[in-house]
Design an enzyme around this catalytic site. Structure first.
Site, short mmCIF file in Angstrom:
data_model
loop_
_atom_site.label_atom_id
_atom_site.label_comp_id
_atom_site.label_asym_id
_atom_site.label_seq_id
_atom_site.Cartn_x
_atom_site.Cartn_y
_atom_site.Cartn_z
N LYS A 1 -21.65 -19.67 -11.01
CA LYS A 1 -21.35 -20.20 -9.66
C LYS A 1 -21.87 -21.57 -9.59
CE LYS A 1 -19.68 -18.55 -5.82
NZ LYS A 1 -18.40 -17.64 -5.49
N GLY B 1 -16.48 -14.98 11.06
CA GLY B 1 -16.22 -16.09 10.26
C GLY B 1 -14.68 -16.24 10.12
N VAL C 1 -10.37 -16.68 4.63
CA VAL C 1 -10.13 -15.24 4.40
C VAL C 1 -10.22 -14.71 5.82
CG1 VAL C 1 -10.96 -13.14 3.38
CG2 VAL C 1 -11.31 -15.22 2.13
P1 NAI Z 1 -14.36 -20.71 4.63
O1 NAI Z 1 -15.42 -21.88 4.40
O2 NAI Z 1 -12.96 -20.95 4.72
O3 NAI Z 1 -14.91 -19.95 6.09
C1 NAI Z 1 -16.06 -19.63 6.53
C2 NAI Z 1 -16.12 -19.55 8.05
O4 NAI Z 1 -17.29 -19.08 8.34
C3 NAI Z 1 -15.79 -20.87 8.60
O5 NAI Z 1 -15.19 -20.96 9.65
C4 NAI Z 1 -17.49 -21.13 9.31
O6 NAI Z 1 -17.46 -22.04 10.41
C5 NAI Z 1 -17.85 -19.32 9.47
N1 NAI Z 1 -19.13 -19.39 9.78
C6 NAI Z 1 -19.98 -19.80 8.82
N2 NAI Z 1 -21.34 -19.12 9.44
C7 NAI Z 1 -21.05 -18.30 10.40
C8 NAI Z 1 -21.76 -17.68 11.03
N3 NAI Z 1 -22.98 -17.18 11.17
N4 NAI Z 1 -21.19 -16.68 12.22
C9 NAI Z 1 -19.77 -16.90 12.15
N5 NAI Z 1 -19.03 -17.72 11.61
C10 NAI Z 1 -19.69 -18.56 10.65
O7 NAI Z 1 -14.79 -19.41 3.75
P2 NAI Z 1 -13.64 -18.80 2.96
O8 NAI Z 1 -13.02 -18.95 1.92
O9 NAI Z 1 -13.19 -18.00 4.28
O10 NAI Z 1 -14.88 -17.22 2.60
C11 NAI Z 1 -15.50 -16.84 3.45
C12 NAI Z 1 -16.51 -15.68 2.58
O11 NAI Z 1 -15.86 -15.01 1.85
C13 NAI Z 1 -17.54 -16.42 2.02
O12 NAI Z 1 -18.76 -15.94 1.60
C14 NAI Z 1 -17.05 -16.60 0.60
O13 NAI Z 1 -18.14 -16.67 -0.42
C15 NAI Z 1 -16.23 -15.12 0.48
N6 NAI Z 1 -15.39 -15.25 -0.62
C16 NAI Z 1 -14.07 -15.95 -0.52
C17 NAI Z 1 -13.12 -16.00 -1.40
C18 NAI Z 1 -11.84 -16.81 -1.33
O14 NAI Z 1 -11.05 -16.34 -1.95
N7 NAI Z 1 -11.99 -17.57 -0.39
C19 NAI Z 1 -13.22 -14.97 -2.49
C20 NAI Z 1 -14.62 -14.22 -2.64
C21 NAI Z 1 -15.47 -14.27 -1.55
#
Ligand code: NAI
Length: 350
Positions: A78, A175, A179
């Protein structure tokens, strides 16, 4: 530093600094035993180096376990970029990060993660070929991550509530990024009742308006009386403070490292909340990148990602049989594969 490496069993830690662009990045390789270490790059305003170090090491271990459990010939690694606190040239920062990835000669392959966009990876790709999931290869993992979590949710619902599908169930989604927002769309279509939350209230309100559903401020989500809680933001959200507040019977989410500590799996069990292991649920993106790289077609990728539901069902049954939490059962199986090469064989048989 070594205490963190030992605790997470990370084999290598690389530090990169580029004063011209403000880049400060860490790349952790947990294991390269089953193949090159694939794992996304996270870019966040980390409050300090220790938080960034802890994050990158825990995430790297999670990637090894995820690849092993999905039967992929990949190791786990990572990267984290400590987002500069002054204005910076985003494209230049990611190009410098691309140089850093390139210096590892292919032992680490980078991809997208929280805080990183496909356009950022396009910049990385100008400096290294060790990047998967950018515009040039057309492999956006997020829709497959959402699909895999959706399949896991179905399996979780069958196990916890002895019923099929999310229709009529009340689901709280934390969030609404790449995703979480896709899951909200899929679940609204499936007839679930949703409560949404994001740190950015405008994002939550926009999506809630679009889906004609409810949203609450980010911290209130833990107190919402619902059937299912879906962590799709960042890690550490299931901890000694939040677990007593949860009212859901089932947790299925996309976020990496949802449990703040190993004890939290036990805390959830004591409260009779079924927690499904994050790195199993969210393996869809990784599977899509690995298969996409082998030029597999979309329907093959979809089928393999949907298989996450079957894998979770089996794991939940096995956990019950062995009187273990699903998190313990998943760790046990992943560690076994990491040590006996079953991951490689499963892939070859696929
Ligand atoms: P992203 O950065 O697009 O979205 C994350 C969202 O969560 C943002 O809108 C942010 O404002 C919100 N957020 C952060 N802290 C928060 C809280 N305490 N309460 C409510 N909302 C909060 O990230 P993405 O790509 O959607 O990924 C989400 C999670 O899934 C991450 O932990 C990532 O590591 C994991 N993940 C994502 C993958 C992917 O294909 N994008 C693959 C595997 C895991």
């Amino acid at each position: 530093m070594f205490a963190t490496l030992e605790q997470t069993d990370v084999a290598e830690l690389h530090q990169f600094r580029d004063p011209a662009t403000g880049l400060r990045a860490l790349i952790a390789l947990h294991s390269t035993r089953l193949g090159p270490a694939l794992g996304g790059c996270r870019c966040l305003p980390y409050p300090d180096e220790h938080t960034a170090l802890n994050d990158v090491c825990r995430l790297a271990r999670g990637m090894s376990y995820k690849a092993a459990l999905a039967g992929l010939p990949l190791g786990g690694g990572k990267a984290v970029i400590m987002e500069p606190d002054k204005p910076y040239d985003r494209a230049a920062l990611y190009r410098a990060f691309g140089d850093a990835v390139n210096r590892l000669g292919g032992r680490y392959i980078t991809a997208m993660d929280a805080g990183t966009e496909i356009t950022d990876l396009d910049q990385v790709a100008t400096r290294t070929r060790h990047v998967w999931g950018f515009s040039g290869d057309g492999m956006d993992p997020s829709p497959y991550t959402a699909l895999g979590v959706f399949a896991a949710l179905d399996a979780g619902i069958r196990h916890r509530f002895q019923r099929h599908g999310a229709k009529g169930l009340h689901i709280a989604i934390q969030g609404l990024g790449h995703v979480g927002s896709q899951l909200a769309l899929m679940l609204a279509r499936a007839g679930a009742r949703l409560t949404l939350a994001d740190l950015d209230p405008r994002r939550a309100q926009r999506l809630a308006d679009r889906l004609n559903t409810r949203w609450v401020p980010a911290d209130s989500l833990y107190d919402v009386a619902c059937d299912i809680f879906m962590p799709c933001a960042l890690g550490g959200v299931l901890n000694a403070d939040t677990i007593p507040r949860l009212q859901a019977g089932l947790i299925v989410g996309a976020a990496n490292n949802q449990l703040a500590s190993d004890d939290d799996a036990q805390r959830l069990r004591q409260r009779d909340i079924l927690y499904t292991p994050d790195y199993l649920n969210n393996a869809g993106g990784l599977i899509s990148l690995a298969l996409g790289h082998r030029q597999e077609d979309r329907s093959t990728i979809r089928q393999k990602v949907l298989g996450i539901g079957r894998t979770l069902s089996q794991l939940l049954d096995q956990a019950d049989q062995h009187h273990l939490s699903p998190a313990q059962m998943a760790d046990r199986q992943a560690e076994q594969r990491l040590h006996d090469d079953t991951g490689k064989h499963a892939w070859e048989a696929a």
